[in-house]
Design a protein around this motif. Sequence first.
Motif, PDB file in Angstrom:
ATOM      1  N   SER A 143      78.785  30.300  41.737  1.00  0.00           N
ATOM      2  CA  SER A 143      78.502  31.476  42.119  1.00  0.00           C
ATOM      3  C   SER A 143      77.299  32.027  41.096  1.00  0.00           C
ATOM      4  CB  SER A 143      79.420  32.257  42.327  1.00  0.00           C
ATOM      5  OG  SER A 143      80.360  32.051  43.546  1.00  0.00           O
ATOM      6  N   VAL A 144      77.654  32.044  39.901  1.00  0.00           N
ATOM      7  CA  VAL A 144      76.759  32.434  38.874  1.00  0.00           C
ATOM      8  C   VAL A 144      75.251  31.896  39.130  1.00  0.00           C
ATOM      9  CG1 VAL A 144      76.330  33.059  36.506  1.00  0.00           C
ATOM     10  CG2 VAL A 144      78.543  33.367  37.444  1.00  0.00           C
ATOM     11  N   VAL A 145      75.348  30.308  39.108  1.00  0.00           N
ATOM     12  CA  VAL A 145      74.035  29.621  38.988  1.00  0.00           C
ATOM     13  C   VAL A 145      73.389  29.818  40.258  1.00  0.00           C
ATOM     14  CG1 VAL A 145      73.165  27.330  38.905  1.00  0.00           C
ATOM     15  CG2 VAL A 145      74.975  27.943  37.393  1.00  0.00           C
ATOM     16  N   ALA A 146      74.045  29.849  41.382  1.00  0.00           N
ATOM     17  CA  ALA A 146      73.449  29.780  42.768  1.00  0.00           C
ATOM     18  C   ALA A 146      72.787  31.098  42.820  1.00  0.00           C
ATOM     19  CB  ALA A 146      74.446  29.754  43.687  1.00  0.00           C
ATOM     20  N   PHE A 147      73.399  32.231  42.535  1.00  0.00           N
ATOM     21  CA  PHE A 147      72.731  33.542  42.984  1.00  0.00           C
ATOM     22  C   PHE A 147      71.631  33.947  41.898  1.00  0.00           C
ATOM     23  CE2 PHE A 147      77.085  34.288  44.759  1.00  0.00           C
ATOM     24  CZ  PHE A 147      76.643  34.510  46.172  1.00  0.00           C
ATOM     25  N   SER A 148      71.940  33.510  40.742  1.00  0.00           N
ATOM     26  CA  SER A 148      70.709  33.622  39.538  1.00  0.00           C
ATOM     27  C   SER A 148      69.479  32.888  39.908  1.00  0.00           C
ATOM     28  CB  SER A 148      71.158  33.207  38.212  1.00  0.00           C
ATOM     29  OG  SER A 148      71.586  32.166  38.272  1.00  0.00           O
ATOM     30  N   MET A 149      69.746  31.809  40.512  1.00  0.00           N
ATOM     31  CA  MET A 149      68.649  30.870  41.166  1.00  0.00           C
ATOM     32  C   MET A 149      67.963  31.316  42.269  1.00  0.00           C
ATOM     33  SD  MET A 149      67.844  28.300  39.077  1.00  0.00           S
ATOM     34  CE  MET A 149      68.565  27.913  37.468  1.00  0.00           C
ATOM     35  N   GLY A 150      68.782  31.836  43.055  1.00  0.00           N
ATOM     36  CA  GLY A 150      68.310  32.407  44.104  1.00  0.00           C
ATOM     37  C   GLY A 150      67.401  33.734  43.926  1.00  0.00           C
ATOM     38  N   ILE A 151      67.843  34.615  43.291  1.00  0.00           N
ATOM     39  CA  ILE A 151      67.015  35.579  42.561  1.00  0.00           C
ATOM     40  C   ILE A 151      65.650  35.201  41.786  1.00  0.00           C
ATOM     41  CG2 ILE A 151      66.969  37.757  41.158  1.00  0.00           C
ATOM     42  CD1 ILE A 151      70.132  38.175  41.660  1.00  0.00           C
ATOM     43  N   ALA A 152      65.809  34.403  41.209  1.00  0.00           N
ATOM     44  CA  ALA A 152      64.872  33.701  40.514  1.00  0.00           C
ATOM     45  C   ALA A 152      63.789  33.026  41.313  1.00  0.00           C
ATOM     46  CB  ALA A 152      65.029  32.357  39.459  1.00  0.00           C
ATOM     47  N   CYS A 153      64.245  32.435  42.413  1.00  0.00           N
ATOM     48  CA  CYS A 153      63.254  31.977  43.350  1.00  0.00           C
ATOM     49  C   CYS A 153      62.405  32.939  44.240  1.00  0.00           C
ATOM     50  CB  CYS A 153      64.013  31.292  44.728  1.00  0.00           C
ATOM     51  SG  CYS A 153      63.192  30.507  45.971  1.00  0.00           S
ATOM     52  N   ILE A 154      63.163  34.037  44.485  1.00  0.00           N
ATOM     53  CA  ILE A 154      62.634  35.364  45.002  1.00  0.00           C
ATOM     54  C   ILE A 154      61.459  35.858  44.223  1.00  0.00           C
ATOM     55  CG2 ILE A 154      62.922  37.650  45.939  1.00  0.00           C
ATOM     56  CD1 ILE A 154      65.678  36.771  46.854  1.00  0.00           C
ATOM     57  N   LEU A 155      61.771  36.189  42.944  1.00  0.00           N
ATOM     58  CA  LEU A 155      61.048  36.569  42.029  1.00  0.00           C
ATOM     59  C   LEU A 155      59.625  35.750  41.885  1.00  0.00           C
ATOM     60  CD1 LEU A 155      63.444  37.933  39.104  1.00  0.00           C
ATOM     61  CD2 LEU A 155      62.032  39.340  40.784  1.00  0.00           C
ATOM     62  N   SER A 156      59.825  34.278  41.813  1.00  0.00           N
ATOM     63  CA  SER A 156      58.671  33.245  41.725  1.00  0.00           C
ATOM     64  C   SER A 156      57.960  33.546  42.875  1.00  0.00           C
ATOM     65  CB  SER A 156      59.456  31.932  41.322  1.00  0.00           C
ATOM     66  OG  SER A 156      60.079  31.762  40.344  1.00  0.00           O
ATOM     67  N   LEU A 157      58.359  33.534  44.045  1.00  0.00           N
ATOM     68  CA  LEU A 157      57.576  33.815  45.318  1.00  0.00           C
ATOM     69  C   LEU A 157      56.761  35.046  45.264  1.00  0.00           C
ATOM     70  CD1 LEU A 157      56.984  32.932  48.046  1.00  0.00           C
ATOM     71  CD2 LEU A 157      58.912  34.010  48.790  1.00  0.00           C
ATOM     72  N   ILE A 158      57.362  36.132  44.651  1.00  0.00           N
ATOM     73  CA  ILE A 158      56.656  37.467  44.791  1.00  0.00           C
ATOM     74  C   ILE A 158      55.381  37.167  43.508  1.00  0.00           C
ATOM     75  CG2 ILE A 158      56.950  39.792  43.594  1.00  0.00           C
ATOM     76  CD1 ILE A 158      59.788  39.837  44.831  1.00  0.00           C
TER      77      ILE A 158
END
Length: 328
Positions: free
Chosen positions: A63-78
Amino acid sequence: MKRKTLLGILAVVLASMCYGITPILSNAALNGGLPADFVIRFFGENALPLMQANEARKLPNESVVAFSMGIACILSLINCLIARKSPKVQFKQAWQLVVMGGGAFALTCLLISFAYNYIPAGMTIVLHFTYPVFVLLASLLFFREKPTVMKICSLSAALIGIVLMSEAGFKGDIKPIGIVLALLSGMTYATYFLAGRNASYSSLDTPVSNTYITGAACVVCLIVGLITGRLCLPSDWFMWLILFFEALLGYTVGLQLLLIGIKLVGSTTSSALNTLEPAFATLTSMIVFGETLGLLKGIGVVLVLLAAVFSIIAVGKHESRQPEMKDN
């Protein structure tokens, strides 16, 4: 020293500091908050109880890796949108990004996360930082590079350093499985590094490639979490905040600073300077979690970092000679 060089060095040092703080945030997510004595010492007796570690709020590794990666993906897209970089890629680039992101990178992050369960955060990052040595070893074994004094020194220093850290660790509450997991993370990251260096997506802008890689890693970890039944949402805003800053520092700000440093002082110098990352991770772990560093373990840490520097210099010299060899 030129202003350009100073700025490049500063950028890499700041990037290393960002990466050095990331393990603390990962551990905080895994432990359900920060250590109580650290919270009281730095934020006072009136600090929010929500900041303190709580067994009921612990997040599973997946869960830690999945959600931190998900947030990182959104930040990279922004980041792509702000920089006006089109996220469109070719089909070949897309599947390579997904495979490398969802495969080697996700596996690397999961291995590091699980290693935190058995050995201190600082020690995990130091052992993970053997990846330049594995890159060098792969170059010797599979790409038929000739052994040099620098390469032999690198491999020897890494081996001795790992043995010293292991011997020091086995006598305490450190479990051997954690050392194995941390070393495996170095191997998988070396694979990710070698594959990505010559992949079709190597020419893409970093925010674009990072969007796909972190997104794919997020999906893989979500699937793993669902299969193992260990996927769960953070219980409160503070746990989400921890994951947000982990993604921001580790996969957005730190990455951009490192790329600025590479542009200003070159990849070899930047990589060598980036060995400060495990040093910062060890220091912050000692401050936050009260970790100790004995004589043998300290010598082992120094040797592993020297091995990383030696291997980076060796690879850098080899790459700088390649154009000359092609011309001949």
